[in-house]
Design a protein around this motif. Sequence first.
Motif, PDB file in Angstrom:
ATOM      1  N   GLY A 120       0.789  -1.170  -0.096  1.00  0.00           N
ATOM      2  CA  GLY A 120      -0.040  -0.052  -0.098  1.00  0.00           C
ATOM      3  C   GLY A 120       0.829   1.173   0.005  1.00  0.00           C
ATOM      4  O   GLY A 120       0.274   2.289   0.283  1.00  0.00           O
ATOM      5  N   SER A 133       0.354   3.795  -4.820  1.00  0.00           N
ATOM      6  CA  SER A 133      -0.106   2.424  -4.837  1.00  0.00           C
ATOM      7  C   SER A 133      -1.539   2.172  -5.530  1.00  0.00           C
ATOM      8  O   SER A 133      -2.299   3.054  -4.894  1.00  0.00           O
ATOM      9  N   TRP A 135      -3.196  -0.204  -5.119  1.00  0.00           N
ATOM     10  CA  TRP A 135      -3.945  -1.220  -4.338  1.00  0.00           C
ATOM     11  C   TRP A 135      -3.913  -0.824  -2.780  1.00  0.00           C
ATOM     12  O   TRP A 135      -3.045  -0.104  -2.369  1.00  0.00           O
ATOM     13  N   THR A 136      -4.616  -1.298  -1.925  1.00  0.00           N
ATOM     14  CA  THR A 136      -4.740  -1.042  -0.621  1.00  0.00           C
ATOM     15  C   THR A 136      -3.845  -2.196   0.006  1.00  0.00           C
ATOM     16  O   THR A 136      -3.511  -3.243  -0.648  1.00  0.00           O
ATOM     17  N   LYS A 137      -3.361  -1.958   1.154  1.00  0.00           N
ATOM     18  CA  LYS A 137      -2.383  -2.901   1.757  1.00  0.00           C
ATOM     19  C   LYS A 137      -2.886  -4.513   2.026  1.00  0.00           C
ATOM     20  O   LYS A 137      -4.039  -4.664   2.062  1.00  0.00           O
TER      21      LYS A 137
END
Length: 188
Positions: A120, A133, A135-137
């Motif tokens: 993330g 990023s 994406w999320t983590k």
Amino acid sequence: MQLFNSARNYGAIPQALHWLTVVLVAVAWALGVFGDVLPKGAPRESGLFVHATAGIVILALLVVRLVWRLADPSPPSEVTEFATWMGKWQDPAARVAHYVLYALLFAVPVVGIVLQFARGDALLLFGISEIASPWTKDRVFAHNVKEVHELLAHALVVLAALHAAAALIHHWIFRDRTLMRMLPHSDN
Ligand code: HEM
Ligand code: HEM
């Protein structure tokens, strides 16, 4: 100083691209493996920043190198005592090793970037800009990507060590010009 390759030597530009990449791979690998020796917080973050920056520069140099290689082909391999000893295997073995090295010089930093995003975290570009990023983590994904990144990084270093050993065997045992033509010297 000859900038381009000749039939006998690598030119100054391909040599510089080669040796700069070697230094950056050594720095990135050492910081990857020993980075957690740095105290947590700013020092460790700086270590990771230098690590990732070295990786991004390796990618950029790789692009320059491959384009250069298309425009200015590498010198043909030396016909030597080593070549006689290895028979018909020498040329293909060196070629495959070089192609796999190129593939790893691409894959290791790219998987490193995927790892950064999987955590993330944004990718800092030389401290002047950043890519957030997409994406999320994701802890599990990040863990798996880290394993792949580490494995590929070790494969790169092991193959580079074998490749360096082959260059030294050419130089010290078979006493041919294979290593010299990748080093700056006056004989063109
Ligand atoms: C050829 C270039 C590179 C090499 C040789 C390399 C090598 C390594 C190695 C050996 C590790 C240690 C893995 C472990 O101990 O589990 C590592 C970790 C890591 N690398 Fe790379 N790497 C490169 C490029 C990159 C790039 C471009 C990025 C992008 C951001 C990156 C991000 C990371 C991250 C986030 C870690 C985990 C660090 C930590 O957990 O403290 N790497 N790398
Ligand atoms: C991270 C480390 C290294 C990487 C990734 C690497 C990669 C490469 C690649 C891809 C080539 C092919 C160049 C072409 O396209 O023609 C090459 C050539 C060469 N490298 Fe390396 N190298 C590394 C370290 C070393 C070291 C430490 C030495 C010397 C001790 C060395 C000596 C040579 C020599 C002599 C050539 C020319 C080979 C020939 O003419 O067939 N390399 N290297």
